[in-house]
Design an enzyme around this catalytic site. Structure first.
Site, PDB file in Angstrom:
ATOM      1  N   ARG A  52       0.814  -1.218   0.000  1.00 35.03           N
ATOM      2  CA  ARG A  52       0.000   0.000   0.000  1.00 35.03           C
ATOM      3  C   ARG A  52       0.851   1.273   0.000  1.00 35.03           C
ATOM      4  NH1 ARG A  52      -4.082  -0.785   4.194  1.00 35.03           N
ATOM      5  NH2 ARG A  52      -2.417  -0.148   5.587  1.00 35.03           N
ATOM      6  N   ASP A 178      -0.435  25.616  -1.313  1.00 37.59           N
ATOM      7  CA  ASP A 178      -0.837  24.939  -2.541  1.00 37.59           C
ATOM      8  C   ASP A 178      -0.034  25.595  -3.658  1.00 37.59           C
ATOM      9  OD1 ASP A 178      -2.023  24.119  -4.919  1.00 37.59           O
ATOM     10  OD2 ASP A 178      -4.017  23.945  -4.029  1.00 37.59           O
TER      11      ASP A 178
HETATM   12  C1  PLP Z   1      -6.707  20.999  -9.489  1.00 37.87           C
HETATM   13  C2  PLP Z   1      -6.217  21.636  -8.260  1.00 37.87           C
HETATM   14  C3  PLP Z   1      -6.180  20.936  -7.057  1.00 37.87           C
HETATM   15  C4  PLP Z   1      -6.717  19.546  -6.922  1.00 37.87           C
HETATM   16  O1  PLP Z   1      -6.119  18.593  -7.720  1.00 37.87           O
HETATM   17  P1  PLP Z   1      -6.890  17.242  -8.084  1.00 37.87           P
HETATM   18  O2  PLP Z   1      -5.810  16.314  -8.472  1.00 37.87           O
HETATM   19  O3  PLP Z   1      -7.826  17.581  -9.191  1.00 37.87           O
HETATM   20  O4  PLP Z   1      -7.616  16.798  -6.851  1.00 37.87           O
HETATM   21  C5  PLP Z   1      -5.687  21.579  -5.958  1.00 37.87           C
HETATM   22  N1  PLP Z   1      -5.253  22.857  -6.007  1.00 37.87           N
HETATM   23  C6  PLP Z   1      -5.272  23.550  -7.152  1.00 37.87           C
HETATM   24  C7  PLP Z   1      -4.784  24.958  -7.149  1.00 37.87           C
HETATM   25  C8  PLP Z   1      -5.759  22.977  -8.310  1.00 37.87           C
HETATM   26  O5  PLP Z   1      -5.804  23.692  -9.437  1.00 37.87           O
END
Ligand code: PLP
Length: 391
Positions: A52, A178
């Protein structure tokens, strides 16, 4: 194997791991069970005892991503959203408070509002351009984490990440960013003092709009351990094929991003000159909001940016989008194909007004020839004008 029945021989036959050849990419090993050499190894926690947590392909990808992020370690999650929520759950507990940028990716906000609050974690939003001092002045003794996203989703505000990270560290508050827009390449959060750098690999690293995965990177051993424990406790896992494909995407990331970024500047600069356009939200474009901060912190442009139109009816915006032939209409971004969408329906959850004078569009510039994209946008703006004139 003589003397056993065919049933047993068919189970035991054809096992030849020693046949693994050395290829350019890692082997795609598929396995839940990991066969161990002896009884003592069954409970030896220093080695992989179960699939996993990932095998060769996942381990290779994590190693390459650690190089990209300048991290002690990178951990994988089944999606970018799972990486955001997973990293938050790794460091938060009941009674904590988290400060979140109001420009955070909308599904992350949904998680904060629906899940964190249900588990006794308070969430407060701050305007995306809040300066470090003012932001830390909002903190209380319960504040455990500050969530950043720079540029912000859909509205593209930059944050002074190093100032916020430094002040937060002084106060014992963790920071998580992020960093999807920069793809781990154009901006290096860990080098700027951020504790946890998360990105949706789904976007630029995957690069072909066909894979989901997220990553969280850290330098501090205590944070790597917290990520490992969260992954183990929640049971998140990533498939070997997907890790292999992601690694393939990573190999061409700098080359693709260079092309997409340069084309986005050309398209953005053209759009800015059009009479229907009020403002282009592309921090890498000279004269655009937060350009000075971008120049200080980033080493190149990404291909995703926003455009504020002068006020016009929703029907005209729809006519524009429907007239595009080279841009797909759709969510996500970072792939080789250009995409467009209107953002306003996603602004209704914001706590603070965005203050844009008209409708906002978002463009993902792919690998097409920018001259062709500009021609497509020109004819679609014609359709916008006709629809607006019809009222
Ligand atoms: C798309 C995105 C996510 C999430 O990604 P996924 O793989 O679609 O879950 C998170 N943060 C930002 C800024 C994004 O554009």
């Amino acid at each position: 194997m003589s003397g056993t029945s065919e049933r047993t021989r068919l189970i035991r036959a054809g096992k030849a791991p020693e046949r693994l050849s050395r290829t350019v990419g890692p082997p795609i090993q598929k396995g839940s069970t990991v066969l161990l050499p002896n009884a003592a190894a069954l409970y030896d926690e220093r080695q992989a005892t179960y699939g996993r947590a990932g095998l060769a392909a996942q381990a290779t990808l994590m190693e390459a991503l650690a190089e990209l992020e300048g991290a002690a370690a990178v951990r994988l999650f089944p999606s970018g959203l799972a990486a955001m929520t997973g990293a938050m759950l790794a460091v938060l507990k009941a009674g904590d408070e988290v400060l979140v940028t109001d420009a955070v990716y909308k599904p992350t906000r949904r998680f904060c509002d629906r899940v964190l609050s249900r588990f006794g974690i308070a969430v407060r939003y701050y305007p995306p351009r809040t300066a470090a001092g003012a932001l830390l002045a909002m903190s209380t003794p319960a504040t455990r984490l500050i969530v950043l996203e720079s540029p912000g989703s859909l509205s593209f505000e930059l944050q002074d990440v190093s100032a916020i990270a430094a002040l937060a560290r002084q106060r014992g508050v963790r920071t998580l960013i992020d960093n999807t827009w920069a793809a781990g390449l154009l901006f290096k959060p860990l080098a700027h003092g951020v504790d946890l750098s998360v990105q949706a690999l789904t976007k630029y690293v995957g690069g072909h709009s066909d894979l989901f995965m997220g990553s969280a990177a850290a330098r501090e051993p205590a944070l790597v351990k917290a990520l490992d424990q969260a992954i183990m406790d929640f049971g998140w896992s990533v498939a070997a094929e997907d890790a292999y494909q992601m690694l393939r995407g990573l190999r061409t990331l700098p080359t693709r991003l260079e092309r997409c970024g340069a084309a986005s500047l050309a398209v953005g600069a053209w759009l800015r000159e059009q009479p229907e356009v009020a403002e282009v939200l592309h921090p890498a474009l000279p004269g655009a909001p937060d350009h000075a901060l971008w120049k200080r912190d980033f080493c190149g442009p990404a291909g995703l940016f926003g455009v504020v139109l002068k006020p016009c009816p929703d029907l005209a915006v729809q006519a524009f989008l429907d007239s595009l032939t080279l841009f797909g209409l759709g969510f996500s971004w970072g792939g080789f194909e250009s995409l467009a969408l209107n953002c306003d329906p996603q602004f209704d959850v914001r706590r603070f007004a965005t203050g844009f004078e008209g409708p906002v569009l978002r463009f993902n510039i792919g690998l097409e020839d920018p001259a062709d994209l500009i021609a497509d946008l020109a004819q679609a703006l014609g359709a916008l004008r006709s629809a607006a004139a019809r009222g």
